[in-house]
Design an enzyme around this catalytic site. Structure first.
Site, PDB file in Angstrom:
ATOM      1  CD  GLU A   1      -3.102  -1.026   2.135  1.00 15.59           C
ATOM      2  OE1 GLU A   1      -3.180   0.005   2.825  1.00 15.59           O
ATOM      3  OE2 GLU A   1      -3.891  -1.979   2.240  1.00 15.59           O
TER       4      GLU A   1
ATOM      5  CG  HIS B   1      -8.824   7.000   1.471  1.00 16.78           C
ATOM      6  ND1 HIS B   1      -8.712   6.719   0.128  1.00 16.78           N
ATOM      7  CD2 HIS B   1      -8.264   5.942   2.123  1.00 16.78           C
ATOM      8  CE1 HIS B   1      -8.125   5.544  -0.025  1.00 16.78           C
ATOM      9  NE2 HIS B   1      -7.841   5.044   1.168  1.00 16.78           N
TER      10      HIS B   1
ATOM     11  NE  ARG C   1      -4.573   5.891   3.331  1.00 17.54           N
ATOM     12  CZ  ARG C   1      -5.225   5.153   4.209  1.00 17.54           C
ATOM     13  NH1 ARG C   1      -5.708   5.700   5.307  1.00 17.54           N
ATOM     14  NH2 ARG C   1      -5.393   3.863   4.013  1.00 17.54           N
TER      15      ARG C   1
ATOM     16  CG  HIS D   1     -10.043   7.443   5.446  1.00 19.57           C
ATOM     17  ND1 HIS D   1     -11.061   6.528   5.281  1.00 19.57           N
ATOM     18  CD2 HIS D   1      -8.931   6.712   5.695  1.00 19.57           C
ATOM     19  CE1 HIS D   1     -10.589   5.300   5.414  1.00 19.57           C
ATOM     20  NE2 HIS D   1      -9.293   5.383   5.685  1.00 19.57           N
TER      21      HIS D   1
ATOM     22  NE  ARG E   1      -5.207   5.768   9.291  1.00 25.07           N
ATOM     23  CZ  ARG E   1      -5.558   4.777   8.472  1.00 25.07           C
ATOM     24  NH1 ARG E   1      -4.895   3.645   8.502  1.00 25.07           N
ATOM     25  NH2 ARG E   1      -6.564   4.921   7.634  1.00 25.07           N
TER      26      ARG E   1
END
Length: 533
Positions: A117, A245, A292, A354, A389
């Site tokens: 990811e 997000h 992100r 998000h 994050r």
């Protein structure tokens, strides 16, 4: 009515459920878990698609720590990051594999399948298709249901923490230090407030995405836990760091379906409306797998540049149709319901609120600044996430700190539960109005619009000043209305939402430096991941 219990857990997501499960190992300890949802597995955790960080084949705790710090722009609390990186794999195995018998995906020869990811330097994300959160929560809730010393109460909305001296009926208690003894909880079925008195209270209420116009969060994510803690005088921090997000499905309604970061991890490419990739210009090193905050701002600027309501995410040219349906069955079905076949066409995506990287300050054992009160999961600020994050670390944080809180509570010399005679009963005098759903809905929409346009992806002094001014006025009006109105879940949520929105806007205005997911147009960025205008 009064309920007495050893431990009150507020929230039934992965953090709260893990804490309750570990606490239940002490058969003499009574645990009461409450959730405002109708079903105990309903939480943000349930909708986590990508997975949970494990330990990949070419991985190490030091490498994971490095990736977390880079994504968090070195705003992270290093001891917390190190704890997560070192304990994570063993805790996942102990809680999710051994206790719930969760079966993570494996490759054709039976080895664990680790996904890649954004901003991860190696494949390390364990998953169950694209519905990892659902599988985890089902396993946890099923095991909890078998524990005789765990009472799970659904459709129960926490109204306020019971703290001394705030809720004492004895004037001389004003000299005592602030201590938490449970919570006032509103029963959504009989419309009454019950006092739940507890030796220890664990806040695990999740995030606050619903204060924004567009979010991936479920309806209960409106900042209830943060608002209750703030009113009680608990220390909070990093409230300006709201992660958006980058890839939520462009669809009607404020709550958007999440398109997992794992899609880009499997080779998915972001495209302009005319089919041109653009992330290689934004971040030549990470490209579509940039953190992100970078990707979300890139999409935002592209939408402005093209005057287009969405960008495109294409996986159809990178994977075979049958492989897409196997790896992403939930995303495939959801998109197909919107007449989008992701095996043949790109997915229209937009950024959406998000994850909350700030929250109630909690130490390495989940302790807050108020004795008797713990905070875990998204409502907490352990320092793991810093200013942004890293993907798939939130579920891991919930499990690790859920275990840590349980161990801390079980290791203490047990206090006695306070006498209910010393706690003020819930006051219903002076309530002259019934909650007006249309008024509440209108105010909530106003809050969401203000936060989206003025305290969203791109912030400025003028927007933030206006947001604070208008939210302050709204807070006064709503608080006055609340004091005269009979309770409902929506009214509780409205009161909490406006307080949380105001505190977030104030924090964003105070912080003049662009860092991570807090981006100021006026300030020089400190993040190495920076999207120029």
């Amino acid at each position: 009515m009064t309920i007495r219990t050893d431990v009150l857990v507020i929230g039934s997501g992965i953090a709260g459920a893990t804490a309750a499960l570990k606490l239940a190992e002490d058969s003499q300890r009574q645990i009461t878990l409450v959730t405002r949802a109708e079903q105990p597995d309903e939480s943000s955790s349930k909708y986590a698609q990508g997975g949970i960080v494990g330990r990949g084949e070419n991985d190490s705790a030091a490498l994971l720590e490095k990736d977390i710090l880079r994504a968090g722009v070195d705003m992270n609390y290093i001891p917390a990051v190190r704890l997560l990186a070192e304990l994570g794999p063993s805790v996942v195995n102990e809680v999710l594999v051994e206790k719930t018998a969760l079966q993570f995906d494996r490759d054709k020869i039976g080895h664990l399948s680790f996904g890649l990811e954004a901003a991860h330097s190696t494949n390390r994300v364990l998953h169950v298709g694209d519905s990892t959160g659902r599988a985890i929560m089902q396993g946890l809730i099923d095991v909890l249901a078998s524990k005789p010393n765990v009472q799970v109460l659904t459709q129960q909305t926490a109204v306020d923490l019971i703290t001394f001296p705030h809720h004492s009926n004895q004037p001389t208690d004003v000299y005592e230090p602030i201590t938490c003894y449970g919570a006032y909880v509103y029963n959504r079925e009989d419309h009454k407030v019950v006092r739940i008195l507890a030796v220890d209270t664990v806040l695990a209420t999740g995030g606050l995405g619903q204060i924004f116009l567009n979010t991936t969060n479920p309806v209960g994510a409106r900042g209830d836990g943060l608002a209750m803690a703030y009113r009680a005088g608990v220390r909070v921090a990093n409230l300006e760091y709201i992660q958006f997000h980058p890839t939520a499905l462009h669809m009607a309604g404020g709550t958007k379906f999440l398109i997992s970061e794992a899609v880009r991890g499997e080779g998915g490419v972001l495209l302009t409306p005319d089919g041109k990739p653009f992330m290689h210009k934004v971040d030549p090193e990470w490209k579509d797998l940039a953190p992100r905050d970078v990707v979300a701002r890139a999409i935002y600027w592209q939408m402005l540049a093209y005057d287009h309501p969405f960008m495109l995410l294409d996986i159809s040219s990178k994977m075979k149709a049958e492989d897409i349906q196997t790896r992403f069955p939930t995303i495939y079905r959801q998109c197909l319901s919107q007449n989008i076949d992701i095996t043949r066409q790109p997915i229209p995506v937009v950024p959406a609120a998000h994850y909350f990287c700030g929250g109630v300050i909690a130490d390495l054992w989940g302790r807050t600044t108020v004795p008797g009160l713990y905070a875990i999961g998204e409502v907490s600020c352990t320092g793991v996430h810093g200013a942004n994050r890293l993907a798939s670390t939130s579920l891991l944080e919930g499990v690790v700190w859920g275990v840590r809180v349980a161990e801390e509570i079980r290791s203490k010399v047990t206090r006695s539960i306070i006498s209910e005679d010393r706690i003020c009963p819930w006051d219903v005098s002076g309530l002259i109005y019934d909650a007006d759903p249309q008024l509440i809905q209108g105010d909530m929409q106003n809050i969401r619009n203000l936060m989206w346009h003025y305290v969203g992806l791109i912030r400025s002094e003028y927007r933030l000043r206006r947001a604070v001014r208008e939210l302050r006025h709204l807070w006064f009006e709503i608080e006055e209305f609340y004091r005269k109105t009979r309770l409902s879940d929506d009214l509780i949520g409205l009161r909490n939402s406006v307080m949380v929105a105001l505190t977030v806007a104030r924090a964003a205005r105070r912080n003049k430096i662009s860092r991570g997911c807090h981006y100021r147009e006026e300030g020089e960025p400190e993040s190495p991941f920076y999207l120029p205008r």
